[in-house]
Motif scaffolding. Sequence first.
Motif, PDB file in Angstrom:
ATOM      1  N   ARG A 189       0.970  -1.311   0.000  1.00 20.60           N
ATOM      2  CA  ARG A 189      -0.112  -0.007  -0.161  1.00 20.60           C
ATOM      3  C   ARG A 189       1.023   1.548   0.253  1.00 20.60           C
ATOM      4  N   ARG A 192       2.235   1.827  -3.488  1.00 23.30           N
ATOM      5  CA  ARG A 192       0.970   2.063  -4.393  1.00 23.30           C
ATOM      6  C   ARG A 192       0.671   4.134  -4.239  1.00 23.30           C
ATOM      7  N   ALA A 193       1.172   3.818  -2.698  1.00 23.88           N
ATOM      8  CA  ALA A 193       0.751   5.442  -2.586  1.00 23.88           C
ATOM      9  C   ALA A 193       1.612   6.173  -2.747  1.00 23.88           C
ATOM     10  N   LEU A 197       1.808   9.158  -5.390  1.00 20.67           N
ATOM     11  CA  LEU A 197       1.709  10.587  -5.738  1.00 20.67           C
ATOM     12  C   LEU A 197       2.576  10.925  -6.766  1.00 20.67           C
ATOM     13  N   THR A 203      -2.552  10.351  -1.720  1.00 21.68           N
ATOM     14  CA  THR A 203      -3.106   9.429  -0.856  1.00 21.68           C
ATOM     15  C   THR A 203      -1.952   8.643   0.474  1.00 21.68           C
ATOM     16  N   ARG A 204      -3.226   8.826   1.393  1.00 18.74           N
ATOM     17  CA  ARG A 204      -2.366   8.111   2.519  1.00 18.74           C
ATOM     18  C   ARG A 204      -3.074   6.658   2.820  1.00 18.74           C
ATOM     19  N   VAL A 205      -1.763   6.001   3.521  1.00 19.20           N
ATOM     20  CA  VAL A 205      -1.663   4.747   4.075  1.00 19.20           C
ATOM     21  C   VAL A 205      -2.018   4.842   5.570  1.00 19.20           C
ATOM     22  N   ASN A 222       2.925   9.570   5.666  1.00 14.40           N
ATOM     23  CA  ASN A 222       1.594  10.305   5.937  1.00 14.40           C
ATOM     24  C   ASN A 222       1.652  11.579   6.605  1.00 14.40           C
ATOM     25  N   LEU A 225       3.242  13.387   4.052  1.00 16.81           N
ATOM     26  CA  LEU A 225       2.488  13.643   2.315  1.00 16.81           C
ATOM     27  C   LEU A 225       1.115  14.314   2.989  1.00 16.81           C
TER      28      LEU A 225
END
Length: 492
Positions: A189, A192-193, A197, A203-205, A222, A225
């Motif tokens: 995950r 993918r985040a 980006l 997109t936060r994990v 996070n 981010l």
Amino acid sequence: MAILRLPTPKDRDGPRRIPFAPFRTIGFLLVQFVVLALLLLGVLLVHTTQDLATLDAHTQYMSDLALASRDALQRWRSEGATAGAAALRQALEGIANDAYALDTRSNERLAHIQSLLDQSGGTHLREALTLLASLNLQEQARGRELLAAAGRDARYTLIGTAVALAAFVVFLVVTLVFFRLRILRPLERLQRAMMALEIGAFTRVVDGAADPGISPLLSYYNQMLGRLELLEKNRRQYLQDLQREVNNAAHTLIAQHAAMARSERLAAVGETAAALAHELRNPLAGLQVGCANLKREMTDPALAARLGLMEEELRRMSRLLDRPLRGARQSHELGQPVVMRETLEGLLKLLRYQVPDGVTLHLLPGPESICMLPLDQLRQAVLNLVLNAVQALAGQGGAIEVEIHQEAEQLRLIVADDGPGFPGTLLREGIRPFASNKEQGTGLGLAMVRRFVRNLGGEIQLRNLTPHGAQVSLLLPCPNPRAEGEEAAHGG
């Protein structure tokens, strides 16, 4: 715009270490399991080895007993009972020194057999051989029991090995599943985040199912981010503000360029107007003198009055043509008491001879207002409005109505027609010089009227009538001439 600074480890309580306790616990359990399995296998192997060594010694012991019996029998048959007993006694002495008996009573029986052989020589050889055979049978039974025990130990070792291997496999599978669910999946995950980006998606994990060993990593991502998202938001806001400023500057430049172009066109029009005024003054003066001479010679009062109106209009045109020649030194026309209805009636009477047959002019009833206004400019403004209405009604005919209203010290002058009305562009963008929707229009008529009204401190309003038609309202200051005269007298 404030610049954000990413916090460094010094800004916080120091760098936080990633807790590796779960990994250490898993490793400790794995090592402990392997050690316990190896110890269990070692104990089983040692025990099996001891059983095998015991069986080997017992087999040798049984073999020695069998050889002793066989040698005693052979000596007995060949040399007699005394020789057989001596051979048996000698063999049993060698066996008793290093014998490995499984039955605890075997050594006692061997001692009893030796005492029989010592006492009577060959007399009790048969009894000794019988006892030795019985001892051999007992040791064989004990050997079979030991072999069965060794077999059981071997099976236990095999079962323990299989159980340990199965437990190790189960432990390994559980560890892999744990590693997959609690470590690899959160890391996927995170991957993918980070890929999202790259295309600008923040997109936060979600780290709820992550192992505590990697939860700080996801939490740091996070937090980073969030700071990046704030920086991107500020950057976009800065770009929008910059774009807005650039657009405003571009619009200002365009407006200035348009204003300069209008100024240049107005300057050209001014030069042309001055040249035309210079060329038209002399013919107008001749026409004015001719009208005056015709008026003196005219005997018909109606025609004389009509020539008077023409003469007055020629004088006004001469005064208007003088202004472009004076240029910047021209002073504003001074106000004078103007009787509005009388002035408008005379102007409309003159215009009735210029409008087409299908167009009618009406001055609606209204108050007898007297205002301090520049007469020539007022007449020119009304003339422009009426002629614009005549052009709008050209080819279709219609009616033009002029109306005045007195509102305290303000005069409202209305010119309306029942033509197609003003274009939407004019109503939205307002009056602009040289902007006209007519093929032969210059766009200067309304602009001159607006300049006249603004110079007086008044207001001009344009609107379309329902179902069709156009209306222009001039709101002009209308001070009382008597009050102004009194103020002038007091001032004098």
